[in-house]
Design an enzyme around this catalytic site. Structure first.
Site, mmCIF file in Angstrom:
data_model
loop_
_atom_site.group_PDB
_atom_site.id
_atom_site.type_symbol
_atom_site.label_atom_id
_atom_site.label_comp_id
_atom_site.label_asym_id
_atom_site.label_seq_id
_atom_site.Cartn_x
_atom_site.Cartn_y
_atom_site.Cartn_z
ATOM 1 N N GLU A 124 0.913 -1.140 0.031
ATOM 2 C CA GLU A 124 0.097 -0.019 0.012
ATOM 3 C C GLU A 124 0.834 1.238 -0.026
ATOM 4 O O GLU A 124 2.080 1.164 0.284
ATOM 5 C CB GLU A 124 -0.982 -0.010 1.137
ATOM 6 C CG GLU A 124 -2.107 -1.124 1.371
ATOM 7 C CD GLU A 124 -2.773 -1.339 2.426
ATOM 8 O OE1 GLU A 124 -3.704 -2.136 2.771
ATOM 9 O OE2 GLU A 124 -2.797 -0.425 3.492
ATOM 10 N N PHE A 171 2.074 -0.798 -6.661
ATOM 11 C CA PHE A 171 3.124 -1.635 -7.022
ATOM 12 C C PHE A 171 2.692 -2.880 -7.372
ATOM 13 O O PHE A 171 3.135 -3.875 -7.095
ATOM 14 C CB PHE A 171 4.311 -1.539 -6.055
ATOM 15 C CG PHE A 171 4.716 -0.181 -5.768
ATOM 16 C CD1 PHE A 171 4.710 0.876 -6.699
ATOM 17 C CD2 PHE A 171 5.285 0.181 -4.532
ATOM 18 C CE1 PHE A 171 5.129 2.292 -6.434
ATOM 19 C CE2 PHE A 171 5.714 1.539 -4.091
ATOM 20 C CZ PHE A 171 5.682 2.302 -5.221
ATOM 21 N N THR A 188 2.064 -6.057 -9.314
ATOM 22 C CA THR A 188 2.571 -6.589 -10.536
ATOM 23 C C THR A 188 1.370 -7.464 -11.121
ATOM 24 O O THR A 188 0.710 -8.265 -10.545
ATOM 25 C CB THR A 188 3.651 -7.784 -10.276
ATOM 26 O OG1 THR A 188 4.798 -7.020 -9.652
ATOM 27 C CG2 THR A 188 4.005 -8.196 -11.598
ATOM 28 N N GLU A 240 9.164 -17.039 -3.024
ATOM 29 C CA GLU A 240 9.326 -15.766 -3.758
ATOM 30 C C GLU A 240 10.831 -15.196 -3.720
ATOM 31 O O GLU A 240 11.211 -14.862 -4.602
ATOM 32 C CB GLU A 240 8.508 -14.758 -3.113
ATOM 33 C CG GLU A 240 8.652 -13.355 -4.047
ATOM 34 C CD GLU A 240 7.683 -12.306 -3.469
ATOM 35 O OE1 GLU A 240 7.711 -10.999 -3.815
ATOM 36 O OE2 GLU A 240 6.905 -12.649 -2.492
#
Length: 387
Positions: free
Chosen positions: A135, A164, A166, A249
Site C-alpha cells: 500500500e 506496485f 505486478t 518468492e
C-alpha cells in the site's frame, strides 16, 4: 570420476531438467525474444503468451498435481533460470509467472470452488492473477496495512488502496490482503476479488525504470463486496499465509538474480573478444580480464549458495535467515556484475536496446521487491545471538 559424480547428483541438471532447459530455450526463442522490444514499449504481455506457456506445461511446474500442476520447486526455478540465460527479461518472468505469488494461499486452502474457478484456469493460461499486499503507506511492513474488510452478512466489504501490484492492470482476479481486526499482524486476512467487481478498479498503470514489459498498477477498492467464501483460509491468518510464501518468492528472485549476473558475464566475455581497440581485442587487456574474473567469481559463489538453499527448501527445511542471506548475496553479486557489464560495453552499454542496459535497469528492483536489502538484514539479525 568427475567432480559432480563425487559430490552426488546435480539436482539442477538431471536428464529431465536438461530436457526442460531445452524446452525453455526453444520457447524463449520462438515466443518471447522476437517480441521483447515491442512488449517493453507497450508495457505489458499478451495473454496468448500465458496460453502458450501453459500448453507446454511451464505454468504448472512446482504446484501440486491435485490442482493441475506437476514437478517440484527446482523445476520452477530451472525455468526462470534458463529463460534469463537465454536472454529473456526478468520483467517478462515477473508478469508471466505472477501466479507463483498469487495462488499459493488458494492452493493451500484447497476448496473445490477455488480450484475450479481460479487455480486450474490460471495454470491453463486462461486467467491472469495478481497479489495485492503493498500500500502507499505500507510496503514491507505488512502488519500495518490499512485496507479493511468488514463482514456484512454473507459478504465481506473491502475498502483501501494497493500500489506496485505486478500484473495488476491485466489481472482477472487479485488475491488481496486486508485488515479484518485491529490486532496488528494477527489481524490480516486474504480475499479473492474478481475484476469487474463494483468498486474495484485499476486506477493507474505505473511507469517504471525497469521491468518495462511487466504491467504494474495501483488498485482502488471502494465498498467492494465479495462473497464470504472468497475469504482464503481462515480469518485473521493472512499474515502467516503471506510469510509462508515469502521464502519461495525470495529464492525465486535469488535464482533470477544469479542468472542475470551469469548472462551479463557471458555477454561481456563475448563483447571483449569481438571489440578491438588500440591494435587488438579488448580481451587481451589484463585489467579487463581481471574485471571479468571478479564478475565470474562473484556469480559462481552466489549461485552455489543460492542453489544449496533452494535444495534445502525443497527438502522441507524451514529456512528464514538462510533465504534472506541468499537473496542479499545474489543481489550483491548481480549489482556488481551488471554495473561492470555496462562499463565493459562502454558507450554501447549506455544505449537503449542493448541487452546489458536493460539488465542494468531491471536489476535495481531485486534488492527492493520481496523485502528490501535492509529488511533482509533485519530478518538475519533476529537469528544471530546479538544479546
Amino acid at each position: 570420476m568427475t567432480m559432480t559424480e563425487a559430490r552426488g547428483t546435480d539436482r539442477w541438471n538431471t536428464p529431465e531438467r536438461a530436457a526442460l532447459r531445452e524446452t525453455v530455450r526453444a520457447f524463449a526463442a520462438k515466443e518471447i525474444l522476437p517480441h521483447v522490444e515491442r512488449w517493453e514499449d507497450e508495457g505489458e504481455l499478451p495473454r496468448d503468451l500465458h496460453r502458450a506457456a501453459a500448453r507446454i506445461g511451464l505454468l504448472g511446474l512446482g504446484t501440486p498435481e491435485s490442482v493441475g500442476g506437476e514437478g517440484e520447486l527446482i523445476d520452477q526455478l530451472v525455468v526462470s533460470e534458463e529463460a534469463v540465460l537465454a536472454g529473456v527479461p526478468t520483467g517478462v518472468l515477473a508478469s508471466l509467472f505472477t501466479h507463483g505469488i498469487a495462488l499459493p494461499a488458494l492452493i493451500a486452502d484447497g476448496r473445490e470452488h477455488l480450484v475450479r474457478d481460479y487455480i486450474r484456469p490460471t495454470l491453463a493460461g486462461e486467467l491472469v492473477c495478481a497479489l495485492a499486499i503493498t500500500e502507499p503507506d505500507a510496503g514491507s511492513d505488512v502488519a500495518h496495512l490499512r485496507t479493511r474488510a468488514v463482514r456484512d452478512g454473507d459478504e465481506w466489504v473491502l475498502d483501501g488502496t494497493k500500489t506496485f501490484i505486478t500484473s495488476g492492470y491485466r489481472a482477472d482476479f487479485v488475491t488481496v490482503a486486508a485488515r479484518t481486526s485491529d490486532t496488528g499482524h494477527e489481524g490480516i486476512s486474504l480475499f479473492v476479488v474478481d475484476r469487474g467487481t463494483p468498486g474495484f478498479t485499476a486506477t493507474r498503470r505505473l511507469d517504471k525504470m525497469g521491468w518495462r514489459s511487466s504491467d504494474t498498477a495501483e488498485l482502488s477498492l471502494v465498498d467492494v463486496r465479495v462473497p464470504a467464501d472468497h475469504l482464503v483460509g481462515r480469518v485473521d491468518q493472512g499474515f502467516y499465509q503471506i510469510m509462508d510464501q515469502f521464502a519461495s518468492e525470495r529464492i525465486a528472485m535469488s535464482v533470477q538474480a544469479c542468472a542475470m549476473a551469469r548472462r551479463c558475464v557471458d555477454l561481456s566475455v563475448a563483447w571483449v573478444r569481438e571489440r578491438e581497440a588500440f591494435g587488438g581485442p579488448l580481451a587481451k587487456r589484463q585489467v579487463l580480464r581481471h574485471r571479468l574474473v571478479e564478475m565470474h567469481r562473484r556469480t559462481e559463489v552466489a549461485t552455489s549458495y543460492v542453489r544449496r538453499i533452494a535444495e534445502r527448501l525443497q527438502d522441507g527445511e524451514p529456512l528464514i535467515a538462510e533465504v534472506a542471506m541468499a537473496k542479499n548475496t545474489a543481489t550483491e553479486a548481480m549489482d556488481h556484475v551488471v554495473d561492470n557489464a555496462v562499463q565493459l560495453h562502454g558507450g554501447m552499454g549506455f544505449m537503449r536496446g542493448t541487452e546489458v542496459e536493460r539488465h542494468y535497469r531491471d536489476a535495481r528492483v531485486f534488492s527492493i521487491g520481496g523485502g528490501t536489502y535492509e529488511i533482509m538484514n533485519e530478518v538475519i539479525a533476529k537469528f544471530l545471538p546479538l544479546r
